[in-house]
Design a protein around this motif. Structure first.
Motif, PDB file in Angstrom:
ATOM      1  N   THR A 112       0.853  -1.180   0.000  1.00  0.00           N
ATOM      2  CA  THR A 112       0.000   0.000   0.000  1.00  0.00           C
ATOM      3  C   THR A 112       0.890   1.231   0.000  1.00  0.00           C
ATOM      4  O   THR A 112       2.040   1.182   0.463  1.00  0.00           O
ATOM      5  CB  THR A 112      -0.941   0.005   1.220  1.00  0.00           C
ATOM      6  OG1 THR A 112      -1.838   1.117   1.125  1.00  0.00           O
ATOM      7  CG2 THR A 112      -0.159   0.112   2.515  1.00  0.00           C
ATOM      8  N   SER A 113       0.385   2.323  -0.555  1.00  0.00           N
ATOM      9  CA  SER A 113       1.197   3.536  -0.627  1.00  0.00           C
ATOM     10  C   SER A 113       0.317   4.777  -0.614  1.00  0.00           C
ATOM     11  O   SER A 113      -0.862   4.734  -0.984  1.00  0.00           O
ATOM     12  CB  SER A 113       2.065   3.538  -1.901  1.00  0.00           C
ATOM     13  OG  SER A 113       1.262   3.620  -3.058  1.00  0.00           O
ATOM     14  N   ALA A 114       0.897   5.862  -0.157  1.00  0.00           N
ATOM     15  CA  ALA A 114       0.299   7.195  -0.231  1.00  0.00           C
ATOM     16  C   ALA A 114       1.386   8.123  -0.756  1.00  0.00           C
ATOM     17  O   ALA A 114       2.458   8.242  -0.150  1.00  0.00           O
ATOM     18  CB  ALA A 114      -0.197   7.651   1.133  1.00  0.00           C
ATOM     19  N   THR A 115       1.118   8.779  -1.894  1.00  0.00           N
ATOM     20  CA  THR A 115       2.159   9.549  -2.583  1.00  0.00           C
ATOM     21  C   THR A 115       1.590  10.866  -3.075  1.00  0.00           C
ATOM     22  O   THR A 115       0.454  10.916  -3.567  1.00  0.00           O
ATOM     23  CB  THR A 115       2.704   8.759  -3.789  1.00  0.00           C
ATOM     24  OG1 THR A 115       3.039   7.427  -3.383  1.00  0.00           O
ATOM     25  CG2 THR A 115       3.933   9.421  -4.354  1.00  0.00           C
ATOM     26  N   GLU A 116       2.385  11.920  -2.956  1.00  0.00           N
ATOM     27  CA  GLU A 116       1.960  13.209  -3.473  1.00  0.00           C
ATOM     28  C   GLU A 116       2.602  13.464  -4.830  1.00  0.00           C
ATOM     29  O   GLU A 116       3.779  13.174  -5.043  1.00  0.00           O
ATOM     30  CB  GLU A 116       2.338  14.337  -2.516  1.00  0.00           C
ATOM     31  CG  GLU A 116       1.747  15.688  -2.926  1.00  0.00           C
ATOM     32  CD  GLU A 116       2.052  16.799  -1.930  1.00  0.00           C
ATOM     33  OE1 GLU A 116       1.178  17.654  -1.722  1.00  0.00           O
ATOM     34  OE2 GLU A 116       3.169  16.805  -1.368  1.00  0.00           O
ATOM     35  N   GLY A 117       1.808  13.998  -5.753  1.00  0.00           N
ATOM     36  CA  GLY A 117       2.302  14.409  -7.060  1.00  0.00           C
ATOM     37  C   GLY A 117       2.223  15.915  -7.201  1.00  0.00           C
ATOM     38  O   GLY A 117       1.455  16.591  -6.505  1.00  0.00           O
ATOM     39  N   PHE A 118       3.002  16.464  -8.132  1.00  0.00           N
ATOM     40  CA  PHE A 118       3.162  17.920  -8.193  1.00  0.00           C
ATOM     41  C   PHE A 118       3.504  18.339  -9.613  1.00  0.00           C
ATOM     42  O   PHE A 118       4.192  17.622 -10.342  1.00  0.00           O
ATOM     43  CB  PHE A 118       4.290  18.321  -7.230  1.00  0.00           C
ATOM     44  CG  PHE A 118       4.754  19.744  -7.356  1.00  0.00           C
ATOM     45  CD1 PHE A 118       4.048  20.776  -6.762  1.00  0.00           C
ATOM     46  CD2 PHE A 118       5.911  20.055  -8.055  1.00  0.00           C
ATOM     47  CE1 PHE A 118       4.476  22.086  -6.861  1.00  0.00           C
ATOM     48  CE2 PHE A 118       6.361  21.365  -8.159  1.00  0.00           C
ATOM     49  CZ  PHE A 118       5.627  22.382  -7.557  1.00  0.00           C
ATOM     50  N   ARG A 119       2.977  19.498 -10.026  1.00  0.00           N
ATOM     51  CA  ARG A 119       3.398  20.149 -11.266  1.00  0.00           C
ATOM     52  C   ARG A 119       3.759  21.603 -10.975  1.00  0.00           C
ATOM     53  O   ARG A 119       3.085  22.271 -10.183  1.00  0.00           O
ATOM     54  CB  ARG A 119       2.274  20.141 -12.316  1.00  0.00           C
ATOM     55  CG  ARG A 119       2.234  18.931 -13.171  1.00  0.00           C
ATOM     56  CD  ARG A 119       1.362  19.139 -14.391  1.00  0.00           C
ATOM     57  NE  ARG A 119      -0.006  19.501 -14.103  1.00  0.00           N
ATOM     58  CZ  ARG A 119      -0.914  19.804 -15.027  1.00  0.00           C
ATOM     59  NH1 ARG A 119      -0.570  19.802 -16.298  1.00  0.00           N
ATOM     60  NH2 ARG A 119      -2.143  20.115 -14.686  1.00  0.00           N
ATOM     61  N   LEU A 120       4.784  22.073 -11.640  1.00  0.00           N
ATOM     62  CA  LEU A 120       5.152  23.474 -11.505  1.00  0.00           C
ATOM     63  C   LEU A 120       4.070  24.377 -12.088  1.00  0.00           C
ATOM     64  O   LEU A 120       3.360  23.996 -13.021  1.00  0.00           O
ATOM     65  CB  LEU A 120       6.466  23.748 -12.245  1.00  0.00           C
ATOM     66  CG  LEU A 120       7.727  23.084 -11.691  1.00  0.00           C
ATOM     67  CD1 LEU A 120       8.873  23.256 -12.680  1.00  0.00           C
ATOM     68  CD2 LEU A 120       8.094  23.679 -10.343  1.00  0.00           C
ATOM     69  N   GLY A 121       3.938  25.574 -11.531  1.00  0.00           N
ATOM     70  CA  GLY A 121       3.096  26.589 -12.136  1.00  0.00           C
ATOM     71  C   GLY A 121       3.805  27.199 -13.337  1.00  0.00           C
ATOM     72  O   GLY A 121       4.880  26.759 -13.747  1.00  0.00           O
ATOM     73  N   GLY A 122       3.201  28.244 -13.907  1.00  0.00           N
ATOM     74  CA  GLY A 122       3.808  28.854 -15.082  1.00  0.00           C
ATOM     75  C   GLY A 122       3.195  30.202 -15.385  1.00  0.00           C
ATOM     76  O   GLY A 122       2.445  30.763 -14.585  1.00  0.00           O
ATOM     77  N   ASN A 123       3.510  30.696 -16.567  1.00  0.00           N
ATOM     78  CA  ASN A 123       3.094  32.041 -16.959  1.00  0.00           C
ATOM     79  C   ASN A 123       2.341  32.014 -18.278  1.00  0.00           C
ATOM     80  O   ASN A 123       2.560  31.145 -19.128  1.00  0.00           O
ATOM     81  CB  ASN A 123       4.325  32.948 -17.085  1.00  0.00           C
ATOM     82  CG  ASN A 123       5.083  33.076 -15.780  1.00  0.00           C
ATOM     83  OD1 ASN A 123       4.626  33.716 -14.846  1.00  0.00           O
ATOM     84  ND2 ASN A 123       6.260  32.434 -15.698  1.00  0.00           N
ATOM     85  N   ASP A 124       1.437  32.986 -18.433  1.00  0.00           N
ATOM     86  CA  ASP A 124       0.644  33.135 -19.643  1.00  0.00           C
ATOM     87  C   ASP A 124       1.131  34.327 -20.448  1.00  0.00           C
ATOM     88  O   ASP A 124       1.633  35.314 -19.891  1.00  0.00           O
ATOM     89  CB  ASP A 124      -0.837  33.350 -19.297  1.00  0.00           C
ATOM     90  CG  ASP A 124      -1.543  32.053 -18.946  1.00  0.00           C
ATOM     91  OD1 ASP A 124      -1.444  31.097 -19.729  1.00  0.00           O
ATOM     92  OD2 ASP A 124      -2.200  31.995 -17.884  1.00  0.00           O
ATOM     93  N   ARG A 125       0.923  34.261 -21.749  1.00  0.00           N
ATOM     94  CA  ARG A 125       1.184  35.412 -22.607  1.00  0.00           C
ATOM     95  C   ARG A 125       0.048  36.426 -22.464  1.00  0.00           C
ATOM     96  O   ARG A 125      -1.088  36.056 -22.147  1.00  0.00           O
ATOM     97  CB  ARG A 125       1.235  34.952 -24.055  1.00  0.00           C
ATOM     98  CG  ARG A 125      -0.078  34.295 -24.427  1.00  0.00           C
ATOM     99  CD  ARG A 125      -0.079  33.702 -25.788  1.00  0.00           C
ATOM    100  NE  ARG A 125      -1.287  32.895 -25.951  1.00  0.00           N
ATOM    101  CZ  ARG A 125      -1.677  32.409 -27.117  1.00  0.00           C
ATOM    102  NH1 ARG A 125      -0.960  32.615 -28.168  1.00  0.00           N
ATOM    103  NH2 ARG A 125      -2.772  31.684 -27.205  1.00  0.00           N
ATOM    104  N   PRO A 126       0.305  37.701 -22.710  1.00  0.00           N
ATOM    105  CA  PRO A 126      -0.781  38.687 -22.716  1.00  0.00           C
ATOM    106  C   PRO A 126      -1.737  38.424 -23.884  1.00  0.00           C
ATOM    107  O   PRO A 126      -1.321  37.970 -24.955  1.00  0.00           O
ATOM    108  CB  PRO A 126      -0.049  40.021 -22.901  1.00  0.00           C
ATOM    109  CG  PRO A 126       1.372  39.741 -22.560  1.00  0.00           C
ATOM    110  CD  PRO A 126       1.621  38.315 -22.918  1.00  0.00           C
TER     111      PRO A 126
END
Length: 783
Positions: free
Chosen positions: A538-552
């Protein structure tokens, strides 16, 4: 803007190289027939013995960055060997996703080579960073989700195995592995034995033409036991089956426009100056020339398109790396230095999305209609460059006489640059205006110039730099019971600089924005080996993605879209998103190792989804966080050898991935399904081996694949919202003699031509069908 060849010399050179390899192999064969016929007989006998074994062979994997028996690794993992890839004619991501539980693909602004995004266990997103990590050996080829390209797709050539790791792998593989990780493990140089192999395949596609693949691999010890070189080359051609027709008469203009040519070179050298140290530099180079995308118009007869502008692409991958392994005595040190570069230049038909007929005034008479009839192209130039360095140290495998602990720790650094240049000319615009005695820059006309007929220009540069510490510690309460705690801490800086100009951009603009982020992602697992043949975990794991930026986004063009969403401007950035995954699984070998059963249950809670919001009125889009979601389901894999001559396989997965909250910007509600996630998929395989006179044997293989229905988007009014369930059937029959294998095969035997996806290609909804039935013959040989 959501709207939106390379010389034949390399292919020729590779063809000559492959032929040279074949002659080299033939020479090696002659030498071995002269000097080592007994060895060949022994090898053939050993191969036949392996085929006739009544037990299922164990598989070693490196999912946890150390060699382990796959049946002891406490996570859901599928492994397909290089031999099985070749035998089953699994050639690309679409084939792979049909063969592995709970893995799916969606076309990114089209369908074809290099245009697929991969999803695992319902963690699907067309925005932000990728949700599935893609690795070639220890080198990350993971890129952000962009409308202009999909995931990197290395050809399945000279591969030892593919490992599909389901569930978050952030501890060891970092951000963007929140759904899972796919690893392509190459065959490594052999210091002890000379090896050579050739493979050739010729086939025909219904409604298309002739396809071929030729490759050769040579492994040569230069200093036996110390230095070896491995060289592999491959060239291939896939015929097209989509015809371009005249939009006015319906007559065929060009046949088979979606043909594809590919070339691959792999070089690796291994040097072991001492028993403790090995140094392995390697280079992987691949080029794929697609003549057009694998999508056709839905309002025309099957596999026809009325586009005015052809949509070719040139996709090149370059991956040099240096791997150093050093045995420290009580631990092993690994250093991986790598550079990854992908250059993907492609064209899209922008005739619909860039149509200016409604924007042009009625005077002079006929001008608006003439401008509206002009063709337009979207020229996209994508380049991804990344340098990365990983240094890790791992303890020796568990030994109860030494310590109850095993551990692994390391550091990681990556510097990633992504450039996207977008030019969108409307061919003949200035000449048409001149013919009517007008100028597009006149105040009574469009009020802006179109230099070189260009209607839109955008140049974006994304830069992501990250540093990370990671580690795992396992404690064995007893030899059969151990717990693992893992963590990864990373710091990242993400920036976006952009220059834009021309009509659709609202004139010249320039912007730059930068954000910083950090994350701590833990992992916990418990594994109990009930007996040597049965393990539960059995396992409990956290996943993650970086944020980012949008063009105008120009408010002057998109004000109506903003008003519909209740905003006055688009956001300039989006935050990271995270999830927690909980898994319970078992791995069993039963009936004297003649039956293997792996199964897992999972539940995922996903917060702050990064998704793409399209502005239909002006054609722009932006990325933002839209709410929460959950995904739960199960997968299983069963393999059985009821007799020494029969191998059966059954695998399948079920996923229920839905939004947990309303998303007004997408007109989506809690309970709506996540995009691109089939409810189920399943595969049934079988192989029967039979003896032939002499030291030969024959075989017959078959595989049936089922993929459930899904939704291609969160927007219920989109034509791609409902994706149907579908199935395919493949089969082959052949014979093995000495070191050669001859196979007659068929893929999509019943010629299923169902439209399985409806990608939006520059505001045109098109249809992506399964590849038509393909029948062929292949010959593989090893020396």
């Amino acid at each position: 803007m959501t709207k939106k060849r390379y010389s034949g010399n390399l292919t020729c050179a590779l063809t000559m190289a492959a032929a040279s390899s074949a002659f080299w192999v033939a020479g090696a064969a002659a030498q071995q027939l002269t000097d080592g016929s007994a060895d060949m007989a022994d090898a053939a006998a050993a191969k036949k013995s392996a085929r006739s074994s009544e037990q299922i062979a164990s598989v070693l994997v490196t999912a946890q960055k150390r060699k382990e028996d796959a049946s002891k690794v406490p996570l859901s993992i599928s492994v397909i060997s290089g031999e099985d890839l070749q035998a089953s004619h699994i050639n690309d991501f679409s084939d792979l996703t049909r063969a592995v539980p709970n893995v799916s693909f969606s076309g990114a602004s089209g369908s074809g080579a290099g245009l697929s995004n991969i999803e695992i266990r319902g963690i699907s997103s067309a925005a932000g960073s990728a949700t599935v990590g893609v690795y070639l050996d220890d080198v990350s080829m993971t890129t952000r989700n962009l409308y202009s390209l999909g995931s990197s797709e290395p050809k399945f050539f000279d591969i030892d195995r593919i490992e599909v790791l389901r569930g978050p792998q952030g501890t060891l593989y970092g951000a963007s592995s929140m759904g899972g990780t796919i690893k392509f493990i190459s065959n490594q140089p052999n210091l002890k034995e000379r090896e050579a192999s050739v493979y050739s395949e010729v086939s025909g596609t219904a409604g298309g033409g002739t396809n071929y693949t030729v490759n050769g691999v040579v492994n040569q010890p230069l200093i036996p036991g110390e230095l070896a070189l491995r060289i592999g080359v491959q060239t291939g051609h896939q015929s097209g089956y989509i015809d371009q027709v005249s939009p006015t008469t319906g007559s065929v203009i060009a046949s088979g426009i979606n043909a594809q040519d590919s070339s691959v070179v792999k070089l690796a050298m291994k040097w072991a100056p001492t028993p403790q140290l090995s140094i392995t530099p390697s280079v992987f180079y691949q080029e794929v020339n697609s003549k057009d995308i694998d999508a056709s118009y839905l309002d025309l007869p099957k596999n026809q398109t009325g586009k005015l502008v052809r949509e070719p692409g040139n996709d090149r991958l370059l991956v040099p790396s240096l791997t150093i392994n050093y045995d420290l005595g009580k631990a092993d040190l690994v250093s991986v230095s790598s550079f990854y570069q992908r250059t993907f230049n492609r064209t899209q038909d922008g005739t619909t999305v860039n149509n200016l007929g409604s924007a042009v005034p009625d005077t002079p008479p006929g001008l608006a209609a003439a401008i509206g009839a002009l063709p337009s192209a979207v020229y996209l130039q994508n380049q991804v460059r990344q340098f990365s360095q990983e240094l890790r140290v791992a303890s020796k495998p568990y030994d109860q006489k030494v310590s109850p602990f095993t551990w692994l720790g390391g550091v990681y650094y990556a510097n990633l640059h992504t450039n996207v240049t977008d030019n969108e000319p409307i061919f003949g615009l200035n000449a048409t205006y001149a013919a009517f005695g007008a100028n597009p820059a006149d105040p009574g006309q469009l009020g802006i110039a179109f230099p070189n007929d260009n209607s839109y220009f955008s140049e974006r540069h994304y830069h992501t730099e990250q540093e990370a510490l990671f580690g795992e510690l396992s404690y064995y309460f007893a030899p059969s019971l151990h717990a693992t705690v893992g963590m990864r801490y990373l710091k990242a800086t993400d920036s976006l600089s952009r220059n834009g100009d021309d009509y659709w951009n609202g004139g010249p603009t320039s912007s730059s924005v930068s954000t910083k982020s950090s994350a701590f992602t833990p992992k916990f697992s418990l594994s109990w080996e009930i007996d040597p043949n049965n393990t539960v975990y059995t396992s409990a794991t956290e996943g993650f993605r970086l944020g980012g930026n949008d063009r105008p986004i120009p408010a002057s063009l998109c004000a109506a879209d903003f008003a519909n969403l209740g905003i006055t401007e688009a956001p300039t950035s989006f935050k990271s998103d995270k999830l927690w995954s909980y898994e319970l699984g078992n791995k069993s070998r039963l009936l004297g190792n003649r039956l293997q059963v792996n199964a897992a249950l999972f539940y995922i809670k996903w917060n702050g989804l990064q998704q793409d919001v399209t502005l239909p009125g002006c054609g722009f889009d932006y990325e933002t966080n839209v709410g929460n979601a959950s995904s739960y389901g199960a997968e299983f894999e069963i393999k059985a050898k009821p007799t020494s001559n029969i191998v059966l396989g059954l695998s399948g997965g079920y996923t229920n991935a839905t939004l947990s909250s309303d998303v007004p910007s997408l007109h989506a509600h809690a309970g709506d399904p996540i995009q691109g996630v089939p409810k189920y998929n399943a595969t049934l395989t079988g192989q029967y081996n039979f003896n032939l006179p002499g030291d030969y044997y024959g075989f017959a293989r078959a595989a049936a694949h089922w993929t459930g229905s899904s939704h291609g988007t969160l927007v219920a009014t989109d034509p791609d919202y409902q994706r149907p369930a579908y199935s395919t059937f493949d089969a082959s029959i052949g014979a093995t003699f000495d070191r050669w294998e001859l196979t007659l095969f068929v893929k999509n035997a019943f010629n299923n031509d169902k439209v399985i996806q409806r990608p939006n290609v520059q505001s045109v909804s098109e249809g992506y069908r399964l590849d038509p039935r393909t029948i062929g013959i292949s010959l593989a040989g090893k020396i």
